[in-house]
Design an enzyme around this catalytic site. Structure first.
Site, PDB file in Angstrom:
ATOM      1  N   SER A  23      39.390  28.131  46.482  1.00  0.00           N
ATOM      2  CA  SER A  23      39.972  29.289  47.147  1.00  0.00           C
ATOM      3  C   SER A  23      39.202  30.562  46.811  1.00  0.00           C
ATOM      4  O   SER A  23      38.784  30.771  45.670  1.00  0.00           O
ATOM      5  CB  SER A  23      41.432  29.444  46.717  1.00  0.00           C
ATOM      6  OG  SER A  23      41.992  30.605  47.277  1.00  0.00           O
ATOM      7  N   ASN A  71      34.164  39.333  40.039  1.00  0.00           N
ATOM      8  CA  ASN A  71      34.688  39.735  41.343  1.00  0.00           C
ATOM      9  C   ASN A  71      36.054  40.376  41.182  1.00  0.00           C
ATOM     10  O   ASN A  71      36.831  40.018  40.297  1.00  0.00           O
ATOM     11  CB  ASN A  71      34.762  38.539  42.295  1.00  0.00           C
ATOM     12  CG  ASN A  71      36.122  37.870  42.290  1.00  0.00           C
ATOM     13  OD1 ASN A  71      37.037  38.305  42.966  1.00  0.00           O
ATOM     14  ND2 ASN A  71      36.258  36.800  41.492  1.00  0.00           N
ATOM     15  N   ALA A  72      36.288  41.362  42.028  1.00  0.00           N
ATOM     16  CA  ALA A  72      37.602  42.003  42.100  1.00  0.00           C
ATOM     17  C   ALA A  72      37.921  42.227  43.577  1.00  0.00           C
ATOM     18  O   ALA A  72      38.085  43.350  44.031  1.00  0.00           O
ATOM     19  CB  ALA A  72      37.618  43.312  41.326  1.00  0.00           C
ATOM     20  N   CYS A 132      45.777  35.034  39.212  1.00  0.00           N
ATOM     21  CA  CYS A 132      44.664  35.889  39.610  1.00  0.00           C
ATOM     22  C   CYS A 132      44.577  37.103  38.691  1.00  0.00           C
ATOM     23  O   CYS A 132      45.558  37.848  38.544  1.00  0.00           O
ATOM     24  CB  CYS A 132      44.809  36.337  41.048  1.00  0.00           C
ATOM     25  SG  CYS A 132      43.333  37.168  41.650  1.00  0.00           S
ATOM     26  N   GLY A 245      35.129  25.583  37.487  1.00  0.00           N
ATOM     27  CA  GLY A 245      34.596  26.603  36.580  1.00  0.00           C
ATOM     28  C   GLY A 245      33.105  26.433  36.393  1.00  0.00           C
ATOM     29  O   GLY A 245      32.654  25.720  35.502  1.00  0.00           O
ATOM     30  N   THR A 268      31.693  29.570  42.870  1.00  0.00           N
ATOM     31  CA  THR A 268      30.654  30.589  42.944  1.00  0.00           C
ATOM     32  C   THR A 268      29.373  30.088  43.601  1.00  0.00           C
ATOM     33  O   THR A 268      28.698  30.835  44.325  1.00  0.00           O
ATOM     34  CB  THR A 268      30.359  31.119  41.529  1.00  0.00           C
ATOM     35  OG1 THR A 268      31.564  31.657  40.978  1.00  0.00           O
ATOM     36  CG2 THR A 268      29.304  32.205  41.547  1.00  0.00           C
TER      37      THR A 268
END
Length: 304
Positions: A23, A71-72, A132, A245, A268
């Site tokens: 996701s 990331n944000a 999150c 991960g 990623t």
């Protein structure tokens, strides 16, 4: 169960292979159609879905780091109703499991999203994002506290008409305790791990490099930590584990499987190699053929 050596079963669902794009890194699946046929995948997880559309965090939203990224994004999404009306009908053409990632800032938010998805054709399971790290509220509240994690899991399980996977946070004081709590609350599986909270500072401006200040660290840098957590959770719960991960190759994926994951999520690496999932599927297939074994037989085969 399929005769394929790559097939695995999670919560009564048979996946043709154990590779599932994660996701937040795969859009709504449709964005990757120019690169390959989605039917090649065991399944994939949608972007997180909320009751109403969200714009997400202010930019910059992504910062590259050694062996990974921060990331944000802030859970930007079209909202669950737009997903059901505009995205899901196109996904039904593909022979793969669509796992709807669900999040909220309250238990009621989770229930509203699941209620909207329950009648939608083409969704195989729900993945609850209780972890999150890059929103101001919600994720930390649920993902770091076994009691709160169990509360949202139990509420969703009462309503859900499909299997419920709970996504665990590595930032919890004890990820094992959270895993046990959601298992007892009825979760059908767990996925782990979400990203670690990190901070990057611009040495020229002395300001944060992300607009939100902190972000979630992902990529190969976190893989050994993730493998360790998957192993620890695998020793503590009976429900299936989906590991993730920093997976970039089939060998990375196999580490998680040996540690106790029935399937893996790819994150990623999708940004730099859109066909990574296919390469991992092919690599796992070759390994199984060479060894005359199956993925199911390799789950938890690590020998300390």
């Amino acid at each position: 169960m399929s005769d394929s050596p790559l097939a695995v079963t999670i919560a009564g669902l048979t996946f043709k292979n154990p590779v599932i794009p994660a996701s937040g890194t795969f859009g709504y699946g449709l964005e990757f159609l120019p690169f390959f046929d989605l039917s090649r995948l065991g399944g994939f997880c949608t972007k997180g879905l909320s009751p109403s559309p969200l714009k997400g965090n202010p930019p910059p939203r992504i910062v590259e780091t050694p062996a990974g990224m921060l990331n944000a994004i802030g859970l930007q999404n079209v909202g669950v109703r737009a997903f059901v009306a505009e995205k899901l009908p196109h996904l039904r053409a593909y022979d793969t499991h669509v796992i709807a990632n669900v999040f909220g800032f309250s238990v009621e938010d989770f229930l509203e999203v699941v209620a909207a998805l329950n009648d939608a054709e083409g969704v195989a399971a729900y993945e609850l994002n209780i972890s999150c790290p890059n929103v101001k509220e919600g994720g930390t509240q649920f993902g770091n506290d076994p009691v709160q994690a169990a509360r949202v899991t139990e509420a969703v399980k009462r309503l859900a008409r499909r299997p419920v996977i709970v996504k665990l946070s590595p930032n919890a004081p004890s990820i094992v305790e959270v895993a046990r709590a959601v298992e007892q609350a009825g979760a059908d599986a767990v996925s782990l791990i979400n990203t670690f909270v990190g901070l990057a500072i611009d040495v020229h401006t002395h300001r944060p490099r992300l607009g939100f200040m902190t972000g979630g660290l992902s990529g190969p840098a976190i893989r050994p930590l993730a493998v360790r957590m998957v192993y620890e959770v695998s020793q503590a719960v009976r429900i299936p584990r989906i590991g993730m991960g920093g997976i970039a190759t089939w060998m990375d994926a196999l580490e998680f499987i040996l540690a106790g994951a029935t399937a893996v999520q790819i994150g990623t690496i999708n940004y730099t190699e859109p066909q990574a999932a296919l390469q991992i599927i092919d690599g796992l297939g070759a390994y199984c053929r060479e060894r005359a074994t199956t993925i199911a037989a390799l789950v938890g085969a690590f020998r300390p």
